[in-house]
Design a protein around this motif. Structure first.
Motif, PDB file in Angstrom:
ATOM      1  N   ARG A 234       0.848  -1.190   0.000  1.00  0.00           N
ATOM      2  CA  ARG A 234       0.000   0.000   0.000  1.00  0.00           C
ATOM      3  C   ARG A 234       0.882   1.237   0.000  1.00  0.00           C
ATOM      4  O   ARG A 234       1.953   1.243   0.586  1.00  0.00           O
ATOM      5  N   GLU A 235       0.421   2.259  -0.655  1.00  0.00           N
ATOM      6  CA  GLU A 235       1.145   3.528  -0.658  1.00  0.00           C
ATOM      7  C   GLU A 235       0.246   4.609  -0.088  1.00  0.00           C
ATOM      8  O   GLU A 235      -0.857   4.850  -0.585  1.00  0.00           O
ATOM      9  N   LEU A 236       0.714   5.233   0.951  1.00  0.00           N
ATOM     10  CA  LEU A 236       0.002   6.352   1.568  1.00  0.00           C
ATOM     11  C   LEU A 236       0.572   7.641   0.994  1.00  0.00           C
ATOM     12  O   LEU A 236       1.783   7.825   0.951  1.00  0.00           O
ATOM     13  N   SER A 237      -0.283   8.532   0.537  1.00  0.00           N
ATOM     14  CA  SER A 237       0.231   9.753  -0.080  1.00  0.00           C
ATOM     15  C   SER A 237      -0.688  10.933   0.215  1.00  0.00           C
ATOM     16  O   SER A 237      -1.874  10.773   0.506  1.00  0.00           O
ATOM     17  N   LEU A 238      -0.104  12.112   0.139  1.00  0.00           N
ATOM     18  CA  LEU A 238      -0.842  13.365   0.172  1.00  0.00           C
ATOM     19  C   LEU A 238      -0.773  13.979  -1.219  1.00  0.00           C
ATOM     20  O   LEU A 238       0.123  13.659  -2.007  1.00  0.00           O
ATOM     21  N   ASP A 239      -1.708  14.855  -1.539  1.00  0.00           N
ATOM     22  CA  ASP A 239      -1.763  15.387  -2.903  1.00  0.00           C
ATOM     23  C   ASP A 239      -0.633  16.371  -3.186  1.00  0.00           C
ATOM     24  O   ASP A 239      -0.372  16.689  -4.350  1.00  0.00           O
ATOM     25  N   GLN A 240       0.065  16.856  -2.137  1.00  0.00           N
ATOM     26  CA  GLN A 240       1.201  17.744  -2.343  1.00  0.00           C
ATOM     27  C   GLN A 240       2.306  17.401  -1.341  1.00  0.00           C
ATOM     28  O   GLN A 240       2.022  17.008  -0.208  1.00  0.00           O
ATOM     29  N   SER A 241       3.549  17.576  -1.766  1.00  0.00           N
ATOM     30  CA  SER A 241       4.668  17.361  -0.858  1.00  0.00           C
ATOM     31  C   SER A 241       4.901  18.577   0.030  1.00  0.00           C
ATOM     32  O   SER A 241       5.549  18.490   1.070  1.00  0.00           O
ATOM     33  N   GLN A 242       4.376  19.739  -0.396  1.00  0.00           N
ATOM     34  CA  GLN A 242       4.428  20.951   0.412  1.00  0.00           C
ATOM     35  C   GLN A 242       3.212  21.807   0.094  1.00  0.00           C
ATOM     36  O   GLN A 242       2.788  21.911  -1.052  1.00  0.00           O
ATOM     37  N   TYR A 243       2.655  22.402   1.150  1.00  0.00           N
ATOM     38  CA  TYR A 243       1.519  23.311   0.996  1.00  0.00           C
ATOM     39  C   TYR A 243       1.985  24.714   1.344  1.00  0.00           C
ATOM     40  O   TYR A 243       2.691  24.912   2.335  1.00  0.00           O
ATOM     41  N   SER A 244       1.608  25.680   0.521  1.00  0.00           N
ATOM     42  CA  SER A 244       1.962  27.076   0.747  1.00  0.00           C
ATOM     43  C   SER A 244       0.675  27.856   0.956  1.00  0.00           C
ATOM     44  O   SER A 244      -0.148  27.957   0.041  1.00  0.00           O
ATOM     45  N   VAL A 245       0.497  28.402   2.154  1.00  0.00           N
ATOM     46  CA  VAL A 245      -0.792  28.967   2.537  1.00  0.00           C
ATOM     47  C   VAL A 245      -0.580  30.256   3.324  1.00  0.00           C
ATOM     48  O   VAL A 245       0.361  30.369   4.116  1.00  0.00           O
ATOM     49  N   VAL A 246      -1.473  31.219   3.117  1.00  0.00           N
ATOM     50  CA  VAL A 246      -1.460  32.460   3.882  1.00  0.00           C
ATOM     51  C   VAL A 246      -2.087  32.213   5.249  1.00  0.00           C
ATOM     52  O   VAL A 246      -3.066  31.461   5.363  1.00  0.00           O
ATOM     53  N   ALA A 247      -1.542  32.806   6.288  1.00  0.00           N
ATOM     54  CA  ALA A 247      -2.075  32.646   7.640  1.00  0.00           C
ATOM     55  C   ALA A 247      -3.557  32.987   7.673  1.00  0.00           C
ATOM     56  O   ALA A 247      -3.988  33.993   7.124  1.00  0.00           O
ATOM     57  N   GLY A 248      -4.341  32.124   8.327  1.00  0.00           N
ATOM     58  CA  GLY A 248      -5.779  32.326   8.425  1.00  0.00           C
ATOM     59  C   GLY A 248      -6.564  31.762   7.264  1.00  0.00           C
ATOM     60  O   GLY A 248      -7.801  31.669   7.340  1.00  0.00           O
ATOM     61  N   GLN A 249      -5.879  31.366   6.203  1.00  0.00           N
ATOM     62  CA  GLN A 249      -6.566  30.840   5.024  1.00  0.00           C
ATOM     63  C   GLN A 249      -6.856  29.348   5.206  1.00  0.00           C
ATOM     64  O   GLN A 249      -6.069  28.595   5.782  1.00  0.00           O
ATOM     65  N   THR A 250      -8.012  28.896   4.713  1.00  0.00           N
ATOM     66  CA  THR A 250      -8.372  27.481   4.740  1.00  0.00           C
ATOM     67  C   THR A 250      -7.847  26.800   3.479  1.00  0.00           C
ATOM     68  O   THR A 250      -7.937  27.351   2.385  1.00  0.00           O
TER      69      THR A 250
ATOM     70  N   GLY B 201       7.586  31.604   1.496  1.00  0.00           N
ATOM     71  CA  GLY B 201       6.634  30.538   1.803  1.00  0.00           C
ATOM     72  C   GLY B 201       6.280  29.613   0.665  1.00  0.00           C
ATOM     73  O   GLY B 201       5.615  28.602   0.881  1.00  0.00           O
ATOM     74  N   TYR B 202       6.681  29.910  -0.556  1.00  0.00           N
ATOM     75  CA  TYR B 202       6.414  28.982  -1.645  1.00  0.00           C
ATOM     76  C   TYR B 202       7.629  28.949  -2.568  1.00  0.00           C
ATOM     77  O   TYR B 202       8.574  29.719  -2.414  1.00  0.00           O
ATOM     78  N   SER B 203       7.608  28.047  -3.514  1.00  0.00           N
ATOM     79  CA  SER B 203       8.794  27.788  -4.318  1.00  0.00           C
ATOM     80  C   SER B 203       9.109  28.934  -5.274  1.00  0.00           C
ATOM     81  O   SER B 203       8.251  29.388  -6.027  1.00  0.00           O
ATOM     82  N   ARG B 204      10.355  29.394  -5.210  1.00  0.00           N
ATOM     83  CA  ARG B 204      10.888  30.423  -6.106  1.00  0.00           C
ATOM     84  C   ARG B 204       9.992  31.650  -6.223  1.00  0.00           C
ATOM     85  O   ARG B 204       9.588  32.052  -7.317  1.00  0.00           O
ATOM     86  N   PRO B 205       9.617  32.285  -5.122  1.00  0.00           N
ATOM     87  CA  PRO B 205       8.755  33.464  -5.202  1.00  0.00           C
ATOM     88  C   PRO B 205       9.476  34.635  -5.863  1.00  0.00           C
ATOM     89  O   PRO B 205      10.683  34.828  -5.683  1.00  0.00           O
ATOM     90  N   THR B 206       8.732  35.409  -6.631  1.00  0.00           N
ATOM     91  CA  THR B 206       9.287  36.622  -7.241  1.00  0.00           C
ATOM     92  C   THR B 206       8.413  37.801  -6.887  1.00  0.00           C
ATOM     93  O   THR B 206       7.189  37.717  -6.932  1.00  0.00           O
ATOM     94  N   ALA B 207       9.044  38.916  -6.513  1.00  0.00           N
ATOM     95  CA  ALA B 207       8.328  40.133  -6.134  1.00  0.00           C
ATOM     96  C   ALA B 207       8.608  41.222  -7.173  1.00  0.00           C
ATOM     97  O   ALA B 207       9.729  41.345  -7.663  1.00  0.00           O
ATOM     98  N   ARG B 208       7.578  42.011  -7.500  1.00  0.00           N
ATOM     99  CA  ARG B 208       7.720  43.115  -8.433  1.00  0.00           C
ATOM    100  C   ARG B 208       6.937  44.323  -7.917  1.00  0.00           C
ATOM    101  O   ARG B 208       5.877  44.189  -7.313  1.00  0.00           O
ATOM    102  N   TRP B 209       7.464  45.513  -8.202  1.00  0.00           N
ATOM    103  CA  TRP B 209       6.806  46.759  -7.806  1.00  0.00           C
ATOM    104  C   TRP B 209       6.014  47.330  -8.988  1.00  0.00           C
ATOM    105  O   TRP B 209       6.460  47.283 -10.130  1.00  0.00           O
ATOM    106  N   TYR B 210       4.811  47.876  -8.661  1.00  0.00           N
ATOM    107  CA  TYR B 210       3.947  48.472  -9.673  1.00  0.00           C
ATOM    108  C   TYR B 210       3.454  49.833  -9.189  1.00  0.00           C
ATOM    109  O   TYR B 210       3.275  50.058  -7.981  1.00  0.00           O
TER     110      TYR B 210
END
Length: 348
Positions: free
Chosen positions: A129-145, A243-252
């Motif tokens: 049997r293989e037990l698995s989750l749908d993601q190896s990492q979850y990236s979530v904002v605080a308070g978000q479901t 908090g997530y993979s390879r985040p990029t920030a830009r100014w507008y």
């Protein structure tokens, strides 16, 4: 269907199994339980082939483990045994799982018999049997479901207790004997954490699986939310996204991306600090004009988690007109007070 020992073993192997071994009390108890729940027995006495067989002066399981050995006159029991009275004997080379009806159930012990008899047989299978989750990492904002999907790859022949631990709290899900999939909803705390799912055999605790995924808090921060341009030196404000993979920030500004050219009065420079941190710095040159002040927004360009993590910076030049037209009310009032105080002192 009844078979001889040789036929029974072939039948088990044809479906990826083997005649069962009973190496310990736990396995014996499991077989007793399953056998008493089986409704296909008939008669007051049952004999079912197991994988136990006499080899010379020993009884062995299919993997070669010896559990009984005969000396000059008697049998010596080695390790776990559940032989019945006066067993093992010399009346056969095959070990049977022997059930004697007592009331509504059978009492089960081990018994020797001829291997050519056609009898019931018990196969065992290695459950992969293989037990698995749908993601190896979850990236979530605080308070978000967010949702986590738990899956077990194939059906189990024994009940499984399933639980998960998130943010230090363990929750039981259910006991399942079928192909299992479940979606659970969790609320992200204001810190990084993990989710661990544990699956334990209800009757055979050694049958256990566990999987853990990281849960990263996605957040964006500014070194300042307000900046006043200087007539003599360059100012800067950094926006950091984590908090997530390879985040990029830009100014507008006004929905247009700020220039990356250092020859501009206001420009930005972006970089990835590491796999989970991106930084973009907004630079304000001494030559910034009134029309270049106002609201600047730092946005993640590759975040699709459904929550808004934009950050706003108010940037003002050094003359009063710029403040009056571009800056927040609190700053505007502050400089009006300074202007009134200056007028009053002149009249004095």
């Amino acid at each position: 269907m009844h078979k001889t020992h040789a036929e029974a073993r072939t039948a088990c192997q044809d479906v990826g199994g083997e005649l069962t071994s009973i190496p310990d009390q736990q396995t014996q108890d499991q077989l007793v339980k399953q056998s008493n729940e089986y409704s296909g027995w008939s008669g007051s006495e049952i004999l079912a082939y197991t994988g136990g067989r006499r080899v010379g002066n020993t009884f062995q399981w299919p993997n070669g483990t010896v559990y009984s050995t005969k000396g000059s006159s008697k049998w010596t029991l080695i390790g776990y045994n559940a032989w019945g009275s006066n067993q093992p004997s010399d009346n056969g080379d095959c070990m049977m799982f022997h059930g004697q009806r007592t009331g509504s159930i059978y009492v089960w012990t081990w018994y020797t018999a001829q291997c050519t008899l056609e009898r019931y047989y018990i196969c065992s299978y290695l459950e992969t049997r293989e037990l698995s989750l749908d993601q190896s990492q979850y990236s979530v904002v605080a308070g978000q479901t967010f949702n986590v999907v738990i899956s077990i790859s194939r059906q189990s022949t024994q009940p499984l207790d399933i639980s998960y631990t998130f943010n230090g709290v363990t929750t039981s899900l259910e006991t399942s004997t079928t192909n299992y999939s479940s979606t659970i909803s969790l609320t992200m705390p204001a810190r990084d954490t993990t989710i661990t799912v544990n699956v334990v055999g209800f009757t055979v605790p050694s049958c256990a699986l566990s999987v853990t995924s990281q849960v990263k808090q996605v957040q964006s921060t500014l070194t300042s939310s307000f900046v006043i341009a200087s007539s003599t030196q360059r100012k800067s404000v950094s926006c950091t996204i984590t908090g997530y993979s390879r985040p990029t920030a830009r100014w507008y500004r006004n929905s247009a991306q700020v220039s990356t050219s250092s020859s501009s009065n206001v420009y930005q420079s972006s970089t990835n600090v590491n796999s989970f941190t991106g930084v973009s710095t907004l630079y304000i040159q001494p030559g910034m004009q009134a029309g270049e002040g106002g609201k600047y927004v730092c946005k993640p360009t590759n975040w699709n988690g459904g929550a808004n993590i934009d950050k706003t910076l108010y940037c003002c030049c050094t003359n009063f007109t710029c403040f009056q037209n571009q800056c927040p009310t609190s700053v505007h009032l502050h400089f009006i007070w300074l202007s009134i105080a200056s007028d009053f002192m002149e009249k004095e």
